[in-house]
Scaffold this motif. Structure first.
Motif, PDB file in Angstrom:
ATOM      1  N   LYS A  58       9.418 -19.401   3.247  1.00 50.71           N
ATOM      2  CA  LYS A  58       9.973 -20.700   2.869  1.00 50.71           C
ATOM      3  C   LYS A  58       9.055 -21.834   3.301  1.00 50.71           C
ATOM      4  CE  LYS A  58      14.888 -19.441   2.875  1.00 50.71           C
ATOM      5  NZ  LYS A  58      16.220 -19.731   3.466  1.00 50.71           N
ATOM      6  N   SER A 113      10.483 -17.532  -2.041  1.00 51.17           N
ATOM      7  CA  SER A 113      10.471 -16.786  -0.784  1.00 51.17           C
ATOM      8  C   SER A 113      11.565 -15.736  -0.695  1.00 51.17           C
ATOM      9  CB  SER A 113      10.599 -17.751   0.408  1.00 51.17           C
ATOM     10  OG  SER A 113      11.822 -18.470   0.345  1.00 51.17           O
ATOM     11  N   TRP A 152      12.763 -24.604  -5.296  1.00 47.85           N
ATOM     12  CA  TRP A 152      11.726 -23.722  -5.851  1.00 47.85           C
ATOM     13  C   TRP A 152      11.132 -22.838  -4.761  1.00 47.85           C
ATOM     14  CZ3 TRP A 152       6.604 -23.028  -4.665  1.00 47.85           C
ATOM     15  CH2 TRP A 152       5.843 -22.290  -5.579  1.00 47.85           C
ATOM     16  N   SER A 153      10.843 -23.423  -3.611  1.00 50.86           N
ATOM     17  CA  SER A 153      10.248 -22.660  -2.514  1.00 50.86           C
ATOM     18  C   SER A 153      11.206 -21.599  -1.990  1.00 50.86           C
ATOM     19  CB  SER A 153       9.818 -23.591  -1.376  1.00 50.86           C
ATOM     20  OG  SER A 153      10.943 -24.248  -0.805  1.00 50.86           O
ATOM     21  N   ALA A 175       4.095 -26.663  -2.089  1.00 42.62           N
ATOM     22  CA  ALA A 175       4.670 -27.582  -3.072  1.00 42.62           C
ATOM     23  C   ALA A 175       4.416 -29.038  -2.699  1.00 42.62           C
ATOM     24  CB  ALA A 175       6.167 -27.315  -3.196  1.00 42.62           C
ATOM     25  N   GLN A 215       4.865 -11.814  -3.891  1.00 44.02           N
ATOM     26  CA  GLN A 215       4.493 -13.203  -3.626  1.00 44.02           C
ATOM     27  C   GLN A 215       2.983 -13.378  -3.670  1.00 44.02           C
ATOM     28  OE1 GLN A 215       6.269 -14.018   0.174  1.00 44.02           O
ATOM     29  NE2 GLN A 215       8.364 -14.044  -0.627  1.00 44.02           N
ATOM     30  N   PHE A 238       5.692 -21.757   1.093  1.00 42.92           N
ATOM     31  CA  PHE A 238       5.838 -22.244  -0.285  1.00 42.92           C
ATOM     32  C   PHE A 238       6.248 -23.712  -0.343  1.00 42.92           C
ATOM     33  CE2 PHE A 238       6.098 -17.644  -1.213  1.00 42.92           C
ATOM     34  CZ  PHE A 238       5.141 -17.588  -2.213  1.00 42.92           C
ATOM     35  N   PHE A 239       7.032 -24.176   0.617  1.00 46.96           N
ATOM     36  CA  PHE A 239       7.411 -25.592   0.612  1.00 46.96           C
ATOM     37  C   PHE A 239       6.202 -26.454   0.965  1.00 46.96           C
ATOM     38  CE2 PHE A 239      10.029 -29.228   2.443  1.00 46.96           C
ATOM     39  CZ  PHE A 239      10.324 -29.734   1.190  1.00 46.96           C
ATOM     40  N   LYS A 254      12.071 -27.982  -3.006  1.00 44.63           N
ATOM     41  CA  LYS A 254      12.610 -27.197  -1.895  1.00 44.63           C
ATOM     42  C   LYS A 254      13.373 -25.984  -2.438  1.00 44.63           C
ATOM     43  CE  LYS A 254      15.184 -27.648   2.428  1.00 44.63           C
ATOM     44  NZ  LYS A 254      16.119 -26.539   2.239  1.00 44.63           N
ATOM     45  N   LEU A 263       6.638 -25.295 -10.790  1.00 41.49           N
ATOM     46  CA  LEU A 263       5.944 -25.921  -9.669  1.00 41.49           C
ATOM     47  C   LEU A 263       5.160 -27.141 -10.111  1.00 41.49           C
ATOM     48  CD1 LEU A 263       4.786 -26.014  -6.774  1.00 41.49           C
ATOM     49  CD2 LEU A 263       3.038 -24.366  -7.519  1.00 41.49           C
TER      50      LEU A 263
END
Length: 383
Positions: free
Chosen positions: A366, A290, A285-286, A373, A298, A369-370, A283, A270
């Motif tokens: 998703k 997820s 990574w997210s 990021a 998480q 986390f996006f 993206k 990250l």
């Protein structure tokens, strides 16, 4: 289970013993404290003592045969006057009319507590094959608990109900349990083991005697690692410092493929991708964060990220006694720490806390986390 099996926590053990000696055992008590501090271990040891297990030479039972019988039953957690309540899921294919209760997962529960009294909710979810389901304590459980606790004690002594994670009760269950706590049956003790007491109804909290459990002392963890796990003193000392009062974290650091190493890889990825402003890879990574982990994992990963932010900030002060990192974490931080500074440490910490809260409220992983990021791209370059 004896008090001697609990790691550290001498102060809390002393308080529990004193309640018994002074005959002031409350009908409802709540053990609160951080993860890995041994709340459940204390609850199980106290329940065992109330039901007749010896503490040294002392037992609440006077007849030797009764003591031996009680200890034999408690050894396998099959004492008829001990009841466990815990959050459960509704398996696929289960009738919509069926109200889930703890006893629906008795076999899995006994398997887990037989392995030891230290565990996370994620360990329990894995036992139940929960996938991404959230475990709760529903209305059916309060009805069942009322029925059980109304029965006469089979051994003529206490009846004990251990309620693990009562904050996961739904509203209907909580309101029904409140009525039971208001008029508890004779010689009944409810022991709530709670991690987020702020989520409980105020009316329930007002009817409990709260005992706050502290983190385990580093010395107690170090001693347990050397005596129970056979580690060298130097290794045990380092692990104890990293564990920061959490016995589960200490055990994780003994596992070559432990969860924290996965989290470290995700943290490194990250931060590097955020610094590079690689939105396409972020993206991906997210999506990994997820889809590969359940919600409880998480949330633990985000807790780990928060700890790493704190450790990297402190690393800049060059005071080794203030930092609690593994060698792998320190190897990364030696070059990365300068990117966590006064200009961004608070906002990054708040960003991670918000993401953890959103995940806990069932937000789309998703998206959470996006968004994390993308905001990290801006924050990581601040000086």
């Amino acid at each position: 289970m004896k008090f001697s099996n609990v790691i550290g926590q001498e102060e809390a053990i002393g308080r529990l013993r004193q309640l018994v000696e002074e005959q002031r055992v409350p009908s409802t008590m709540m053990l609160c404290g951080p993860l890995g501090s041994g709340k459940m271990a204390l609850a199980m040891a106290f329940a065992s003592y109330l039901l007749g297990e010896r503490d040294g030479d002392n037992s609440l039972l006077s007849d030797q045969m009764s003591i031996r019988n009680a200890e034999a039953m408690l050894k396998n957690w099959e004492h008829p006057d001990l009841h466990f309540t815990y959050p459960v899921i509704k398996p696929a294919g289960m009738s919509a009319d069926h109200k889930m209760i703890s006893d629906d997962f008795t076999r899995e529960w006994h398997e887990m507590i037989s392995e030891g009294p230290y565990f996370y909710i994620d360990n329990w979810l894995t036992k139940m094959d929960a996938a991404n389901q959230q475990a709760i304590i529903g209305a059916g459980e309060s009805d069942e608990l009322t029925r059980k606790m109304s029965l006469k004690s089979s051994q003529g002594g206490y009846k004990v109900s251990i309620i693990w994670l009562p904050e996961r009760m739904n509203a209907e269950c909580a309101n029904k349990l409140l009525k039971l706590l208001e008029e508890p049956p004779h010689k009944t003790v409810f022991i709530m083991v709670c991690e987020e007491p702020e989520l409980l109804l105020d009316t329930i909290k007002s009817r409990t005697q709260r005992i706050d459990i502290k983190k385990i002392d580093d010395d107690a963890i170090e001693k347990a690692l050397t005596e129970r796990r056979g580690l060298d003193q130097d290794i045990a000392h380092r692990i104890a410092r990293i564990a920061n009062g959490n016995w589960m974290r200490a055990l994780e650091n003994l596992d070559a493929g432990n969860e924290n190493r996965q989290f470290l890889d995700m943290f490194i990825m990250l931060m590097r991708l955020s610094y590079q402003r690689d939105i396409k890879e972020l993206k991906k990574w997210s999506e990994i964060a997820s889809s590969n982990y359940g919600r409880e994992k998480q949330r633990r990963m985000l807790n780990y990220f928060s700890r790493m932010v704190r450790e990297n900030f402190m690393y800049n002060f060059k005071q080794t006694e203030l930092c609690y990192m593994t060698q792998e974490e320190e190897n990364f931080s030696s070059n990365f720490a300068r990117f966590i500074n006064e200009a961004n440490v608070i906002e990054i910490s708040e960003l991670l806390q918000k993401a953890r809260k959103d995940i806990g409220q069932n937000a789309n992983g998703k998206i959470v986390f996006f968004d994390l990021a993308l905001q990290m791209i801006v924050l990581i370059i601040r000086k």
